[in-house]
Design a protein around this motif. Structure first.
Motif, mmCIF file in Angstrom:
data_model
loop_
_atom_site.group_PDB
_atom_site.id
_atom_site.type_symbol
_atom_site.label_atom_id
_atom_site.label_comp_id
_atom_site.label_asym_id
_atom_site.label_seq_id
_atom_site.Cartn_x
_atom_site.Cartn_y
_atom_site.Cartn_z
ATOM 1 N N ILE A 247 -37.239 20.876 28.438
ATOM 2 C CA ILE A 247 -36.909 19.460 28.278
ATOM 3 C C ILE A 247 -36.307 19.208 26.898
ATOM 4 C CG2 ILE A 247 -38.736 18.675 29.842
ATOM 5 C CD1 ILE A 247 -40.313 17.839 27.298
ATOM 6 N N GLY A 248 -35.784 18.005 26.732
ATOM 7 C CA GLY A 248 -35.285 17.557 25.435
ATOM 8 C C GLY A 248 -34.975 16.077 25.497
ATOM 9 N N ARG A 249 -34.827 15.477 24.343
ATOM 10 C CA ARG A 249 -34.527 14.044 24.239
ATOM 11 C C ARG A 249 -33.392 13.858 23.249
ATOM 12 N NH1 ARG A 249 -36.071 10.026 20.454
ATOM 13 N NH2 ARG A 249 -36.413 7.912 21.300
ATOM 14 N N GLY A 250 -32.478 12.974 23.559
ATOM 15 C CA GLY A 250 -31.384 12.666 22.650
ATOM 16 C C GLY A 250 -31.225 11.165 22.507
ATOM 17 N N VAL A 251 -30.769 10.734 21.341
ATOM 18 C CA VAL A 251 -30.491 9.317 21.112
ATOM 19 C C VAL A 251 -29.425 9.205 20.042
ATOM 20 C CG1 VAL A 251 -32.349 9.123 19.398
ATOM 21 C CG2 VAL A 251 -31.510 7.068 20.547
ATOM 22 N N VAL A 252 -28.472 8.303 20.241
ATOM 23 C CA VAL A 252 -27.407 8.091 19.267
ATOM 24 C C VAL A 252 -27.700 6.812 18.496
ATOM 25 C CG1 VAL A 252 -24.951 7.620 18.938
ATOM 26 C CG2 VAL A 252 -25.679 9.335 20.615
ATOM 27 N N THR A 253 -27.774 6.940 17.176
ATOM 28 C CA THR A 253 -28.101 5.812 16.297
ATOM 29 C C THR A 253 -27.065 5.736 15.187
ATOM 30 O OG1 THR A 253 -30.448 6.242 16.718
ATOM 31 C CG2 THR A 253 -29.917 4.754 14.905
ATOM 32 N N GLU A 254 -26.627 4.531 14.892
ATOM 33 C CA GLU A 254 -25.596 4.340 13.868
ATOM 34 C C GLU A 254 -26.226 4.091 12.513
ATOM 35 O OE1 GLU A 254 -21.865 1.281 13.057
ATOM 36 O OE2 GLU A 254 -22.357 1.869 15.122
ATOM 37 N N SER A 255 -25.713 4.756 11.498
ATOM 38 C CA SER A 255 -26.195 4.570 10.131
ATOM 39 C C SER A 255 -25.453 3.410 9.476
ATOM 40 C CB SER A 255 -25.981 5.849 9.320
ATOM 41 O OG SER A 255 -24.611 6.176 9.245
ATOM 42 N N PRO A 256 -25.926 2.921 8.323
ATOM 43 C CA PRO A 256 -25.292 1.770 7.681
ATOM 44 C C PRO A 256 -23.815 1.981 7.356
ATOM 45 C CG PRO A 256 -27.464 2.127 6.762
ATOM 46 C CD PRO A 256 -27.188 3.290 7.660
ATOM 47 N N ASP A 257 -23.393 3.234 7.149
ATOM 48 C CA ASP A 257 -21.991 3.489 6.830
ATOM 49 C C ASP A 257 -21.117 3.610 8.073
ATOM 50 O OD1 ASP A 257 -22.734 5.912 7.861
ATOM 51 O OD2 ASP A 257 -22.292 7.085 6.058
ATOM 52 N N GLY A 258 -21.702 3.360 9.259
ATOM 53 C CA GLY A 258 -20.936 3.399 10.498
ATOM 54 C C GLY A 258 -20.926 4.734 11.197
ATOM 55 N N ARG A 259 -21.535 5.751 10.597
ATOM 56 C CA ARG A 259 -21.560 7.065 11.228
ATOM 57 C C ARG A 259 -22.587 7.083 12.352
ATOM 58 N NH1 ARG A 259 -22.233 12.986 8.196
ATOM 59 N NH2 ARG A 259 -20.950 14.113 9.724
ATOM 60 N N GLY A 263 -29.717 12.144 17.475
ATOM 61 C CA GLY A 263 -31.041 12.634 17.156
ATOM 62 C C GLY A 263 -31.581 13.476 18.295
ATOM 63 N N LEU A 264 -31.989 14.695 17.978
ATOM 64 C CA LEU A 264 -32.521 15.623 18.978
ATOM 65 C C LEU A 264 -34.015 15.786 18.758
ATOM 66 C CD1 LEU A 264 -29.659 18.228 18.625
ATOM 67 C CD2 LEU A 264 -30.013 16.736 20.602
ATOM 68 N N SER A 265 -34.788 15.624 19.808
ATOM 69 C CA SER A 265 -36.243 15.713 19.680
ATOM 70 C C SER A 265 -36.839 16.145 21.009
ATOM 71 C CB SER A 265 -36.832 14.368 19.237
ATOM 72 O OG SER A 265 -36.501 13.351 20.182
ATOM 73 N N ALA A 266 -38.163 16.345 21.001
ATOM 74 C CA ALA A 266 -38.910 16.716 22.207
ATOM 75 C C ALA A 266 -38.330 17.956 22.880
ATOM 76 C CB ALA A 266 -38.955 15.542 23.187
ATOM 77 N N LEU A 267 -37.792 18.870 22.085
ATOM 78 C CA LEU A 267 -37.254 20.111 22.645
ATOM 79 C C LEU A 267 -38.416 21.060 22.942
ATOM 80 C CD1 LEU A 267 -34.272 20.480 20.167
ATOM 81 C CD2 LEU A 267 -34.108 19.863 22.586
ATOM 82 N N TRP A 268 -38.563 21.402 24.206
ATOM 83 C CA TRP A 268 -39.691 22.240 24.634
ATOM 84 C C TRP A 268 -39.252 23.124 25.781
ATOM 85 C CZ3 TRP A 268 -41.908 22.525 29.481
ATOM 86 C CH2 TRP A 268 -43.097 23.259 29.580
ATOM 87 N N THR A 269 -39.769 24.364 25.774
ATOM 88 C CA THR A 269 -39.528 25.306 26.863
ATOM 89 C C THR A 269 -40.851 25.920 27.285
ATOM 90 O OG1 THR A 269 -37.320 25.856 26.016
ATOM 91 C CG2 THR A 269 -38.302 27.400 27.569
ATOM 92 N N ASP A 270 -41.035 26.095 28.562
ATOM 93 C CA ASP A 270 -42.229 26.771 29.082
ATOM 94 C C ASP A 270 -42.367 28.125 28.371
ATOM 95 O OD1 ASP A 270 -44.075 28.270 30.543
ATOM 96 O OD2 ASP A 270 -43.441 27.437 32.462
ATOM 97 N N PRO A 271 -43.511 28.394 27.738
ATOM 98 C CA PRO A 271 -43.684 29.646 26.997
ATOM 99 C C PRO A 271 -43.340 30.895 27.806
ATOM 100 C CG PRO A 271 -45.511 28.178 26.553
ATOM 101 C CD PRO A 271 -44.706 27.543 27.643
#
Length: 341
Positions: A247-259, A263-271
């Motif tokens: 699994i994994g989670r992604g989200v796009v967030t804008e910084s104050p300079d417009g960039r 964000g990549l998180s919750a990256l997990w693989t069955d051992p």
């Protein structure tokens, strides 16, 4: 790197470091040319952590015997200003803010039913944030009102843990990479098997919370669906067993300079399925999704002690932006009479 040095730096192959060493016949000469120098140092990119340690410096490979090394300091992959650290931490905080937030004297405080450190910690995002007793007391009271212990997330360059005092927890590395670099390196990996969804289903949540002690899927759902975005949830399901294997989670967030940051998180693989390319496929799908949504840079967080994951991210093109550390501040227990009503 020699075992006695690695814990001091958290560096893995591909990192930019400063290695300080005792001068001797088998070490590089002092770059200052001082005949009285007893120590010297080399700044470069780590290419071999065996003995001798080898660095690449301006196209030259420099070797240093491990026994001569006195310290290793991990550096950002490229020079980073404090305002850039504050901006990226702001982006990351908005993409994983817990379920309740507030501002206390320049500190961004967040609570998420105790699920994950990030969603239940206070971070000094504003330049006005200081660790004075009054402010820390207010933060501790805010968390006590929610039956949570106070926890601070301190970017090392902005506020050192030693200044605050308390019990230090894990150190985390913030890694970044241009999306174009990731797209180039992940393009050969197919993502057809990756399922993308706007909401995490029960299987996704079970996979994410299953490897955490006391995992609460309801709290996890509230935390991972909160924040700027909205987020996207990736999963690979085994065709035979119908079990979620990565699994994994992604989200796009804008910084104050417009960039726009992915964000990549919750990256997990069955051992039992690791080293089979599943995580790479999930990452490829999330990066492609982020590029389609305008992101030109990506970031993720990895604990310094997780050297296997850290080295893998470096091979993909990620580099260190900065580090931060969680700390439980040394403050008096809040007065129950002052709890919110």
């Amino acid at each position: 790197m020699a075992q006695q040095h690695t814990p001091r730096s958290g560096a893995v192959i591909g990192d930019r470091v400063v290695v300080r060493y005792l001068l001797g016949e088998s070490t590089p000469a002092d770059w200052r040319g001082s005949p009285d120098a007893a120590q010297s140092d080399v700044t470069g990119f780590l290419i071999d952590d065996a003995d001798p340690v080898r660095l690449e410096r301006d196209g030259e490979v420099v070797s240093i015997p491990a026994a001569a090394i006195t310290s290793v300091k991990l550096l950002s992959a490229k020079p980073v200003r404090n305002k850039e650290i504050r901006a990226l931490e702001g982006v990351a905080a908005r993409s994983w803010p817990g379920v309740e937030t507030a501002w206390i004297a320049g500190w961004f405080v967040r609570a998420g039913h105790g699920f994950s450190r990030r969603a239940n910690s206070a971070i000094p995002l504003d330049m006005s944030a200081h660790p004075d007793a009054t402010t820390l007391g207010r933060i501790a009271q805010w968390y006590a009102d929610r039956d949570l212990p106070p926890l601070l997330a301190l970017p090392e360059r902005l506020l050192k843990a030693s200044v605050v005092g308390g019990v230090e927890d894990v150190e985390v590395q913030m890694l970044t990479c241009d999306v174009t670099v990731l797209t180039g390196r992940l393009g050969e990996f197919g993502s057809d098997a990756v399922r993308l969804a706007d909401e995490p289903d029960a299987d996704w949540l079970a996979a994410y919370t299953g490897h955490r002690s006391g995992g609460d899927t309801d709290a996890a759902r509230q935390v991972v669906t909160a924040g700027d975005g909205p987020p996207i949830f990736a999963a690979i399901v085994d065709a035979e067993s119908s079990a979620v294997t990565a699994i994994g989670r992604g989200v796009v967030t804008e910084s104050p300079d417009g960039r726009k940051w992915l964000g990549l998180s919750a990256l997990w693989t069955d051992p039992e399925r690791r080293r089979s390319g599943l995580s790479t496929r999930v990452l490829a799908a999330l990066v492609a999704w982020g590029a389609d949504h305008g992101a030109d840079a990506a970031y993720l967080q990895v604990e310094t002690t997780n050297r296997v994951a850290g080295a893998w991210y470096r091979r993909l093109g990620f580099g260190l932006h900065h580090t931060y550390r969680y700390i439980t501040p040394d403050v008096p227990s809040p007065d129950p009479a002052l709890r919110e009503h």
